[in-house]
Design a protein around this motif. Structure first.
Motif, short mmCIF file in Angstrom:
data_model
loop_
_atom_site.label_atom_id
_atom_site.label_comp_id
_atom_site.label_asym_id
_atom_site.label_seq_id
_atom_site.Cartn_x
_atom_site.Cartn_y
_atom_site.Cartn_z
N PRO A 139 0.83 -1.21 0.00
CA PRO A 139 0.00 0.00 0.00
C PRO A 139 0.86 1.25 0.00
CG PRO A 139 0.06 -0.96 2.20
CD PRO A 139 0.76 -1.94 1.28
N LEU A 140 0.30 2.33 -0.50
CA LEU A 140 1.02 3.61 -0.46
C LEU A 140 1.03 4.20 0.95
CD1 LEU A 140 -0.15 5.40 -3.72
CD2 LEU A 140 1.73 3.78 -3.39
N PHE A 141 0.11 3.77 1.78
CA PHE A 141 0.01 4.31 3.13
C PHE A 141 -0.74 3.32 4.01
CE2 PHE A 141 -3.31 5.85 0.36
CZ PHE A 141 -4.47 5.50 1.03
N ILE A 142 -0.56 3.48 5.30
CA ILE A 142 -1.30 2.72 6.32
C ILE A 142 -1.97 3.74 7.23
CG2 ILE A 142 -1.09 1.26 8.38
CD1 ILE A 142 1.19 -0.23 6.93
N GLU A 143 -3.23 3.49 7.54
CA GLU A 143 -3.97 4.37 8.45
C GLU A 143 -4.67 3.53 9.49
OE1 GLU A 143 -6.61 8.37 8.04
OE2 GLU A 143 -7.03 6.79 6.59
N GLU A 144 -4.28 3.75 10.73
CA GLU A 144 -4.84 3.03 11.86
C GLU A 144 -5.45 4.00 12.85
OE1 GLU A 144 -5.31 -0.08 12.51
OE2 GLU A 144 -4.27 -1.00 10.83
N GLU A 145 -6.07 3.47 13.86
CA GLU A 145 -6.73 4.31 14.86
C GLU A 145 -5.73 5.24 15.54
OE1 GLU A 145 -9.22 3.87 19.07
OE2 GLU A 145 -8.67 2.08 17.91
N HIS A 146 -4.51 4.75 15.76
CA HIS A 146 -3.54 5.51 16.55
C HIS A 146 -2.36 6.06 15.74
CE1 HIS A 146 -5.36 4.67 20.45
NE2 HIS A 146 -5.58 3.46 20.00
N PHE A 147 -2.27 5.75 14.46
CA PHE A 147 -1.12 6.26 13.71
C PHE A 147 -1.37 6.16 12.21
CE2 PHE A 147 -0.24 1.76 13.42
CZ PHE A 147 0.49 1.60 12.25
N ARG A 259 0.19 21.42 5.13
CA ARG A 259 0.35 21.42 6.58
C ARG A 259 -0.30 20.18 7.18
NH1 ARG A 259 0.10 26.69 5.08
NH2 ARG A 259 1.48 28.15 6.13
N TYR A 260 0.38 19.57 8.16
CA TYR A 260 -0.19 18.44 8.89
C TYR A 260 -0.67 18.96 10.24
CZ TYR A 260 -0.96 13.67 10.47
OH TYR A 260 -1.54 12.50 10.91
N PRO A 261 -2.00 18.93 10.49
CA PRO A 261 -2.54 19.57 11.69
C PRO A 261 -1.99 18.96 12.98
CG PRO A 261 -4.29 19.10 10.11
CD PRO A 261 -3.06 18.39 9.61
N PRO A 262 -1.75 19.78 13.99
CA PRO A 262 -1.18 19.29 15.24
C PRO A 262 -2.11 18.38 16.04
CG PRO A 262 -1.78 21.61 15.42
CD PRO A 262 -1.93 21.25 13.98
N ASP A 263 -3.41 18.40 15.74
CA ASP A 263 -4.34 17.54 16.48
C ASP A 263 -4.60 16.21 15.78
OD1 ASP A 263 -5.67 18.71 14.36
OD2 ASP A 263 -7.51 19.15 15.47
N GLU A 264 -3.91 15.95 14.66
CA GLU A 264 -4.08 14.66 13.97
C GLU A 264 -3.26 13.58 14.66
OE1 GLU A 264 -5.94 13.49 11.81
OE2 GLU A 264 -6.78 15.14 10.63
N ARG A 265 -3.62 12.31 14.40
CA ARG A 265 -2.87 11.18 14.94
C ARG A 265 -1.43 11.21 14.42
NH1 ARG A 265 -6.79 7.22 11.67
NH2 ARG A 265 -7.92 9.19 11.66
N PRO A 266 -0.49 10.61 15.14
CA PRO A 266 0.90 10.63 14.70
C PRO A 266 1.07 10.03 13.30
CG PRO A 266 0.78 9.89 16.97
CD PRO A 266 -0.64 9.97 16.46
N VAL A 267 1.97 10.64 12.53
CA VAL A 267 2.30 10.14 11.20
C VAL A 267 3.81 9.88 11.15
CG1 VAL A 267 2.56 12.45 10.18
CG2 VAL A 267 2.06 10.48 8.71
N PHE A 268 4.18 8.76 10.51
CA PHE A 268 5.57 8.35 10.40
C PHE A 268 5.97 8.32 8.93
CE2 PHE A 268 3.98 6.69 14.35
CZ PHE A 268 5.02 6.94 15.24
N VAL A 269 7.14 8.89 8.64
CA VAL A 269 7.69 8.91 7.29
C VAL A 269 9.15 8.45 7.33
CG1 VAL A 269 6.15 10.78 6.55
CG2 VAL A 269 8.43 11.34 7.44
N GLY A 270 9.70 8.21 6.14
CA GLY A 270 11.13 7.93 5.99
C GLY A 270 11.70 8.96 5.04
N HIS A 271 12.54 8.51 4.10
CA HIS A 271 12.88 9.24 2.88
C HIS A 271 13.88 10.37 3.00
CE1 HIS A 271 12.25 10.50 -1.24
NE2 HIS A 271 11.88 11.71 -0.88
#
Length: 336
Positions: A139-147, A259-271
């Motif tokens: 998948p291009l991305f994973i979206e879960e309840e907590h991340f 912009r990634y809003p500060p109240d969104e669930r944590p997001v993890f990237v690499g790259h």
């Protein structure tokens, strides 16, 4: 995407590997993963790979087998990196009438980027073709309840449009072909999610990177708070000239910066080839690429249910010279 999370499961989110298979084994064992029936597993946790398993490093084939085995046995998940996407384009013939032979041009720079991968599979062409097919299942991305996890950039609008058009988080061959046109929707999805956002340098300026590549654009932070200057948003190993970094952004540029809003669930990237001691970029944003293949660190974040990321949840292995000949520690020698 439907959540697969159980209340007791934690996630170990792992940065770009680039063929550093021995270092990956060190990191997994350091986190308590045990090799059972040939596959690394943890009794209570699941690894999440942030993409870029291939290219540049010394043990690409071994790394791919290790990661795919974990994914297929449920002890890991993975998102596609730009290097897996590049490999698909490099190895896929363009359709008649397109004016090119392959979707990704076989020029000197592209040849150099994939050289180690192709050389290490030189005697295993059938395996390489199987891995290319496997890349389509990432998948291009994973979206879960907590991340959330994505290789380079979380663009909420593009992701929702992509899900609506594709019906899943994976691409198919038609989408791959469409993405060869960068200005297309498919091209924008792949460029943004797997390579990040960018801005042109002012006044048609260009700069030469450390690897000799001439850049007219620079990568930008998708989490910058109220940026005012080019220096506030630049995010790449090669610094901008000081006079450019101080230059103020136009109102149009400021409006267009993601912009990634500060109240969104944590997001993890690499790259992004980070350096130094691993730490959150923001309370809900973390980059896990610390230049492993350049003798930096192979980094993971051990996520439980926290909404605010913590420096002490990062774990890592320093990549020694050579990655290359060390033997992974025994199970008894590593703290669980």
């Amino acid at each position: 995407m439907a959540s697969e999370r159980s209340a007791s499961r934690g996630y170990d989110i792992i940065g770009d590997i680039h063929g550093c298979a021995h270092t990956l084994e060190h990191l997994l064992r350091q986190m308590g993963y045990i090799k059972r029936h040939g596959v690394y597993q943890h009794p209570r946790r699941q690894a999440v790979f942030i993409g870029d398993i291939i290219d540049r490093g010394p043990r690409i084939r071994e790394a791919l087998h290790l990661v795919r085995d974990m994914v297929e046995h449920g002890s890991a998940r993975i998102v596609m990196g730009n290097h897996e996407y590049n490999a698909l384009g490099y190895c896929t013939r363009a359709r008649p009438g397109s004016g090119q032979e392959f979707l990704r041009e076989h020029n000197a720079r592209h040849n150099r980027l994939i050289q180690e991968t192709l050389e290490q599979f030189d005697h295993y062409p059938h395996e390489w073709n199987e891995f290319l097919e496997w890349f389509y299942t990432m998948p291009l991305f994973i979206e879960e309840e907590h991340f959330r996890a994505v290789h380079a950039c979380w663009d909420e609008k593009l992701i929702r449009q992509f899900l609506e058009s594709q019906g899943s988080a994976c691409i198919d061959e038609d989408f791959l072909h469409a993405s060869a046109a960068l200005e297309s929707f498919a091209g924008q999805v792949m460029d943004t999610l797997l390579r990040g956002t960018d801005l042109p340098l002012p006044d048609n300026m260009s700069i030469k990177s450390k690897d000799g590549y001439t850049r007219k654009f620079f990568r930008t932070k998708f989490w910058a708070d109220n940026p005012r200057t080019y220096g506030d948003v630049v995010f790449q190993p090669d610094p901008l000239p000081e006079e450019v970094a101080r230059q103020e952004l136009s109102e149009k540029e400021r409006r267009e910066i993601l912009r990634y809003p500060p109240d969104e669930r944590p997001v993890f990237v690499g790259h992004y080839w980070m350096e130094g001691e691993p730490a959150p970029l923001k309370p809900n944003v973390a980059c896990l690429d610390y230049s492993a293949v350049k003798y930096g660190k192979l980094v993971a974040y051990r996520l439980d249910d926290e909404r605010e990321l913590s420096r002490d949840k990062f774990v890592y292995v320093n990549v020694e010279r050579p990655e290359m000949g060390s033997t992974p520690p025994t199970e008894d020698s590593v703290a669980r």
